[in-house]
Scaffold this motif. Structure first.
Motif, PDB file in Angstrom:
ATOM      1  N   PRO A  80       0.834  -1.209   0.000  1.00 39.62           N
ATOM      2  CA  PRO A  80       0.000   0.000   0.000  1.00 39.62           C
ATOM      3  C   PRO A  80       0.871   1.262   0.000  1.00 39.62           C
ATOM      4  N   ALA A  81       0.471   2.236  -0.782  1.00 41.37           N
ATOM      5  CA  ALA A  81       1.260   3.467  -0.889  1.00 41.37           C
ATOM      6  C   ALA A  81       1.254   4.229   0.427  1.00 41.37           C
ATOM      7  N   ALA A  82       2.401   4.756   0.789  1.00 39.81           N
ATOM      8  CA  ALA A  82       2.556   5.607   1.976  1.00 39.81           C
ATOM      9  C   ALA A  82       3.922   6.275   1.883  1.00 39.81           C
ATOM     10  N   PRO A  83       4.106   7.411   2.541  1.00 41.40           N
ATOM     11  CA  PRO A  83       5.416   8.063   2.524  1.00 41.40           C
ATOM     12  C   PRO A  83       6.495   7.166   3.135  1.00 41.40           C
ATOM     13  N   VAL A  84       7.732   7.406   2.698  1.00 42.75           N
ATOM     14  CA  VAL A  84       8.870   6.607   3.162  1.00 42.75           C
ATOM     15  C   VAL A  84       9.905   7.531   3.792  1.00 42.75           C
ATOM     16  N   LEU A  85      10.416   7.130   4.942  1.00 45.94           N
ATOM     17  CA  LEU A  85      11.445   7.885   5.659  1.00 45.94           C
ATOM     18  C   LEU A  85      12.734   7.065   5.675  1.00 45.94           C
ATOM     19  N   ALA A  86      13.836   7.705   5.315  1.00 43.76           N
ATOM     20  CA  ALA A  86      15.148   7.056   5.354  1.00 43.76           C
ATOM     21  C   ALA A  86      16.118   7.972   6.081  1.00 43.76           C
ATOM     22  N   ALA A  87      17.150   7.388   6.660  1.00 43.60           N
ATOM     23  CA  ALA A  87      18.129   8.187   7.402  1.00 43.60           C
ATOM     24  C   ALA A  87      19.490   7.510   7.361  1.00 43.60           C
ATOM     25  N   HIS A  97      34.398  15.427  17.866  1.00 40.68           N
ATOM     26  CA  HIS A  97      34.092  14.983  16.506  1.00 40.68           C
ATOM     27  C   HIS A  97      32.661  15.374  16.189  1.00 40.68           C
ATOM     28  N   ARG A  98      32.305  15.285  14.913  1.00 39.73           N
ATOM     29  CA  ARG A  98      30.943  15.616  14.501  1.00 39.73           C
ATOM     30  C   ARG A  98      30.137  14.351  14.228  1.00 39.73           C
ATOM     31  N   VAL A  99      28.860  14.436  14.541  1.00 33.64           N
ATOM     32  CA  VAL A  99      27.915  13.377  14.182  1.00 33.64           C
ATOM     33  C   VAL A  99      26.890  14.007  13.245  1.00 33.64           C
ATOM     34  N   LEU A 100      26.840  13.499  12.024  1.00 35.22           N
ATOM     35  CA  LEU A 100      25.939  14.036  11.006  1.00 35.22           C
ATOM     36  C   LEU A 100      24.852  13.003  10.730  1.00 35.22           C
ATOM     37  N   THR A 101      23.613  13.407  10.898  1.00 33.80           N
ATOM     38  CA  THR A 101      22.501  12.526  10.547  1.00 33.80           C
ATOM     39  C   THR A 101      21.606  13.252   9.559  1.00 33.80           C
ATOM     40  N   ALA A 102      21.449  12.632   8.392  1.00 37.58           N
ATOM     41  CA  ALA A 102      20.522  13.149   7.389  1.00 37.58           C
ATOM     42  C   ALA A 102      19.262  12.299   7.420  1.00 37.58           C
ATOM     43  N   VAL A 103      18.132  12.950   7.199  1.00 35.78           N
ATOM     44  CA  VAL A 103      16.846  12.251   7.137  1.00 35.78           C
ATOM     45  C   VAL A 103      16.134  12.738   5.882  1.00 35.78           C
ATOM     46  N   ALA A 104      15.529  11.791   5.158  1.00 36.94           N
ATOM     47  CA  ALA A 104      14.860  12.134   3.900  1.00 36.94           C
ATOM     48  C   ALA A 104      13.473  11.514   3.878  1.00 36.94           C
ATOM     49  N   LEU A 105      12.535  12.258   3.314  1.00 33.67           N
ATOM     50  CA  LEU A 105      11.144  11.813   3.208  1.00 33.67           C
ATOM     51  C   LEU A 105      10.737  11.850   1.743  1.00 33.67           C
ATOM     52  N   GLY A 106      10.189  10.748   1.253  1.00 32.45           N
ATOM     53  CA  GLY A 106       9.743  10.672  -0.137  1.00 32.45           C
ATOM     54  C   GLY A 106       8.440   9.908  -0.238  1.00 32.45           C
ATOM     55  N   GLY A 107       7.913   9.856  -1.461  1.00 32.17           N
ATOM     56  CA  GLY A 107       6.663   9.137  -1.664  1.00 32.17           C
ATOM     57  C   GLY A 107       5.435   9.888  -1.221  1.00 32.17           C
ATOM     58  N   VAL A 108       5.579  11.206  -1.025  1.00 34.32           N
ATOM     59  CA  VAL A 108       4.430  12.041  -0.645  1.00 34.32           C
ATOM     60  C   VAL A 108       3.804  12.561  -1.936  1.00 34.32           C
ATOM     61  N   PRO A 109       2.531  12.266  -2.198  1.00 34.00           N
ATOM     62  CA  PRO A 109       1.907  12.694  -3.456  1.00 34.00           C
ATOM     63  C   PRO A 109       2.045  14.201  -3.688  1.00 34.00           C
ATOM     64  N   GLY A 110       2.493  14.564  -4.884  1.00 32.65           N
ATOM     65  CA  GLY A 110       2.618  15.970  -5.245  1.00 32.65           C
ATOM     66  C   GLY A 110       3.825  16.677  -4.687  1.00 32.65           C
ATOM     67  N   ARG A 111       4.719  15.941  -4.047  1.00 35.77           N
ATOM     68  CA  ARG A 111       5.901  16.576  -3.448  1.00 35.77           C
ATOM     69  C   ARG A 111       7.162  15.828  -3.841  1.00 35.77           C
ATOM     70  N   ASP A 112       8.224  16.589  -4.080  1.00 38.17           N
ATOM     71  CA  ASP A 112       9.529  15.976  -4.298  1.00 38.17           C
ATOM     72  C   ASP A 112      10.082  15.477  -2.971  1.00 38.17           C
ATOM     73  N   ALA A 113      11.047  14.596  -3.041  1.00 34.22           N
ATOM     74  CA  ALA A 113      11.725  14.137  -1.827  1.00 34.22           C
ATOM     75  C   ALA A 113      12.360  15.340  -1.121  1.00 34.22           C
ATOM     76  N   ALA A 114      12.320  15.317   0.193  1.00 29.75           N
ATOM     77  CA  ALA A 114      12.892  16.406   0.997  1.00 29.75           C
ATOM     78  C   ALA A 114      13.913  15.815   1.958  1.00 29.75           C
ATOM     79  N   LEU A 115      14.975  16.574   2.204  1.00 28.45           N
ATOM     80  CA  LEU A 115      16.050  16.103   3.077  1.00 28.45           C
ATOM     81  C   LEU A 115      16.413  17.179   4.079  1.00 28.45           C
ATOM     82  N   ALA A 116      16.732  16.762   5.294  1.00 25.46           N
ATOM     83  CA  ALA A 116      17.223  17.678   6.325  1.00 25.46           C
ATOM     84  C   ALA A 116      18.466  17.058   6.951  1.00 25.46           C
ATOM     85  N   LEU A 117      19.375  17.908   7.396  1.00 21.95           N
ATOM     86  CA  LEU A 117      20.641  17.454   7.964  1.00 21.95           C
ATOM     87  C   LEU A 117      20.822  18.035   9.358  1.00 21.95           C
TER      88      LEU A 117
END
Length: 200
Positions: A70-77, A109-129
């Motif tokens: 079933p279609a739903a938004p997807v979150l990756a990190a 040291h630095r810890v960098l975590t990126a998170v991206a959201l895609g699969g939202v109807p009418g929207r491009d994938a978005a990323l935050a860092l």
């Protein structure tokens, strides 16, 4: 409901913490998920973590379509530990874990975590860092040995988990604690709100 493209139990707990219903969307045996994390020579940590996160999101969206779920938004990190320009990935073995922890000992040291959201109807994938700084006190060799023997460094960027026993040696943290754990909640909630998936 969203799909979470991550095997990390910590990310699941963090989504639960802010009340986001989710299901796992994990790679199958036919996928080489580790290959997505391969480093490129000379690639800065910020570029690396952005690229890997978007690659994980794209792979998950293709997985969703392939499995006819079933279609739903997807979150990756993705979480990356950087000592200056050096990327510290997941340790290959105990010796590698010891070397990483020795390199981090007594330093920031630095810890960098990126998170991206895609699969939202009418929207491009978005990323935050999210970028945070962690400073360890000097780590005695015996403390490193105990930590490695306990098995906690494996499968974790930089060879440690801040929510584990190593916290006794963390002198200072600047930034997002949840981002260091693996999913920056402020940035994640922002992406979900922008997509209309969380109330304002």
């Amino acid at each position: 409901m969203i799909y979470l493209a991550s095997q990390s139990p910590r990310r699941r707990q963090l989504l639960d913490q802010i009340g986001v219903a989710h299901q796992l969307l994990l790679p199958g045996e036919d996928e080489d998920a580790e290959a997505l994390e391969a480093e490129r020579p000379g690639e800065p940590p910020e570029a690396y973590v952005r690229r890997v996160t978007l690659a994980k999101l794209q792979a998950a969206l293709q997985r969703l379509e392939r499995r006819a779920l079933p279609a739903a938004p997807v979150l990756a990190a993705d979480t990356t530990v950087a000592l200056e320009a050096r990327i510290l990935g997941k340790p290959r073995d105990a010796s590698d874990a010891r070397d990483m922890l020795a390199a981090l000992s007594g330093r920031a040291h630095r810890v960098l975590t990126a998170v991206a959201l895609g699969g939202v109807p009418g929207r491009d994938a978005a990323l935050a860092l999210s970028v945070s700084t962690v400073r360890f006190a000097p780590l005695p060799a015996q403390a490193i040995e105990r930590y490695v023997d306990g098995g906690e460094p494996f499968g974790k960027a930089g060879g440690y988990a801040i929510q584990g026993a190593i916290a006794a040696w963390v002198e200072r943290v600047e930034g997002s604690h949840s981002g260091i754990v693996g999913l920056p909640l402020f940035e994640t909630a922002g992406l979900l709100r922008q997509a209309g998936l969380l109330p304002p």
